[in-house]
Design a protein around this motif. Sequence first.
Motif, mmCIF file in Angstrom:
data_model
loop_
_atom_site.group_PDB
_atom_site.id
_atom_site.type_symbol
_atom_site.label_atom_id
_atom_site.label_comp_id
_atom_site.label_asym_id
_atom_site.label_seq_id
_atom_site.Cartn_x
_atom_site.Cartn_y
_atom_site.Cartn_z
ATOM 1 N N ALA A 146 2.671 -6.811 -7.254
ATOM 2 C CA ALA A 146 2.304 -7.169 -5.885
ATOM 3 C C ALA A 146 2.043 -8.665 -5.751
ATOM 4 C CB ALA A 146 1.070 -6.384 -5.445
ATOM 5 N N LEU A 147 1.623 -9.314 -6.827
ATOM 6 C CA LEU A 147 1.388 -10.755 -6.794
ATOM 7 C C LEU A 147 2.684 -11.555 -6.906
ATOM 8 C CD1 LEU A 147 -1.731 -10.929 -9.146
ATOM 9 C CD2 LEU A 147 -1.721 -11.356 -6.693
ATOM 10 N N VAL A 165 -5.592 -8.256 -4.575
ATOM 11 C CA VAL A 165 -6.199 -7.951 -5.872
ATOM 12 C C VAL A 165 -7.707 -7.860 -5.713
ATOM 13 C CG1 VAL A 165 -6.668 -8.881 -8.162
ATOM 14 C CG2 VAL A 165 -4.356 -8.967 -7.244
ATOM 15 N N ASN A 166 -8.296 -6.796 -6.238
ATOM 16 C CA ASN A 166 -9.751 -6.643 -6.198
ATOM 17 C C ASN A 166 -10.349 -6.449 -7.588
ATOM 18 O OD1 ASN A 166 -9.062 -3.945 -6.789
ATOM 19 N ND2 ASN A 166 -9.132 -3.373 -4.621
ATOM 20 N N ASP A 167 -9.558 -6.664 -8.620
ATOM 21 C CA ASP A 167 -10.016 -6.549 -9.999
ATOM 22 C C ASP A 167 -10.219 -7.952 -10.561
ATOM 23 O OD1 ASP A 167 -10.587 -5.949 -12.591
ATOM 24 O OD2 ASP A 167 -8.861 -4.644 -12.920
ATOM 25 N N ALA A 168 -11.418 -8.237 -11.053
ATOM 26 C CA ALA A 168 -11.729 -9.577 -11.564
ATOM 27 C C ALA A 168 -10.856 -9.949 -12.749
ATOM 28 C CB ALA A 168 -13.202 -9.663 -11.948
ATOM 29 N N GLN A 215 0.828 -1.206 0.000
ATOM 30 C CA GLN A 215 0.000 0.000 0.000
ATOM 31 C C GLN A 215 0.861 1.254 0.000
ATOM 32 O OE1 GLN A 215 -2.442 0.733 3.543
ATOM 33 N NE2 GLN A 215 -4.208 1.063 2.203
ATOM 34 N N GLN A 216 1.941 1.255 0.769
ATOM 35 C CA GLN A 216 2.822 2.417 0.824
ATOM 36 C C GLN A 216 3.586 2.627 -0.478
ATOM 37 O OE1 GLN A 216 5.294 1.759 4.254
ATOM 38 N NE2 GLN A 216 3.630 2.096 5.714
ATOM 39 N N THR A 217 3.857 1.559 -1.187
ATOM 40 C CA THR A 217 4.563 1.680 -2.465
ATOM 41 C C THR A 217 3.624 1.803 -3.660
ATOM 42 O OG1 THR A 217 4.706 -0.745 -2.556
ATOM 43 C CG2 THR A 217 6.597 0.444 -1.647
ATOM 44 N N GLY A 218 2.307 1.796 -3.415
ATOM 45 C CA GLY A 218 1.335 1.956 -4.487
ATOM 46 C C GLY A 218 1.204 0.760 -5.410
ATOM 47 N N LEU A 219 1.487 -0.430 -4.902
ATOM 48 C CA LEU A 219 1.444 -1.628 -5.731
ATOM 49 C C LEU A 219 0.219 -2.496 -5.495
ATOM 50 C CD1 LEU A 219 5.187 -2.763 -5.602
ATOM 51 C CD2 LEU A 219 3.994 -1.539 -7.435
ATOM 52 N N VAL A 220 -0.710 -2.024 -4.650
ATOM 53 C CA VAL A 220 -1.923 -2.800 -4.415
ATOM 54 C C VAL A 220 -2.700 -2.935 -5.729
ATOM 55 C CG1 VAL A 220 -4.123 -2.868 -3.175
ATOM 56 C CG2 VAL A 220 -2.053 -2.108 -2.011
#
Length: 289
Positions: A154-155, A229-232, A144-149
């Motif tokens: 991030a995976l 990840v929250n994108d389908a 979250q701090q690095t903006g990779l969510v």
Amino acid sequence: MTAETESPAVEAAPRRRTTPSQVLSRVLICLVGLVFLFPFLWMIATSLKPTEEVFASGTSLLGSRIEWSNYTEAWTAIPFGRILVNSFAIALLGALLTVTVSVLSAYAFSRFRFRGRAALFGAFLATMVLPQEVLIIPLYLMMQQTGLVNSYPALILPFAFGAFGTFLIRQFLLSLPPDYEEAATIDGASRLRTLVSVVVPLLRAPIAVVFVFAFIEYWGSFLWPLIIVNDASMATVPIGLQMFSGERGTDWGPMMAAVTLVVLPSLLIVILLQKQLQQGVSMGGFGGR
């Protein structure tokens, strides 16, 4: 006058008799193999059953008819093609990155001499006992701090720096004599050139083990992709399989068809690298000091 020459008689090698203990051991091995093979047979058989007969037929592997439409439904009910591409790309890149990090860190721990090396390596190995659930919150805050969510890095990045690959390759390196590396250094090769041209070709077996283990770990990871990840459109295979369960229950036929398709890439990689896996497991983790 011609002399007839006779070829010496070749005695046939005596056949070894199979002892009762050998027969018993082979029978036991076959039985154990069948026990491990049964879940895969059940998975394939269930993928060809009508959904309403999955549990109604009891222990029978065969349904009243072969339902090939389960595979079609598994492919069309969810964006299965996109999910497979996502998982394969993430698992492949993650496995390659894991191998790269493991080789570099193992080479440093086995060949470089510096103060505190043993303590640092021991602390590095201690991270293997930490369950993934303990690391989820710190890793999420870091992403979250690095903006990779909700991103592919991030995976891949968080679990590419594990200690297992480093430990396995380091043990293998400690069992190799440094003569070839010293010869390359005398010829003027740099440390990196020596590593790439001399050391890495000797590490094919342990590298295959690390690659396969990392690929399977990324391929089957569920908790971390579910959180980060929250994108389908970025869903991976375990998340995609969850989509077959809903308020009306679980579509077991299509779900088992999807699971059968999901198992194939990992199974194919294991079959292709079977020889290297056997060598790496038998030699890589038991040498060194």
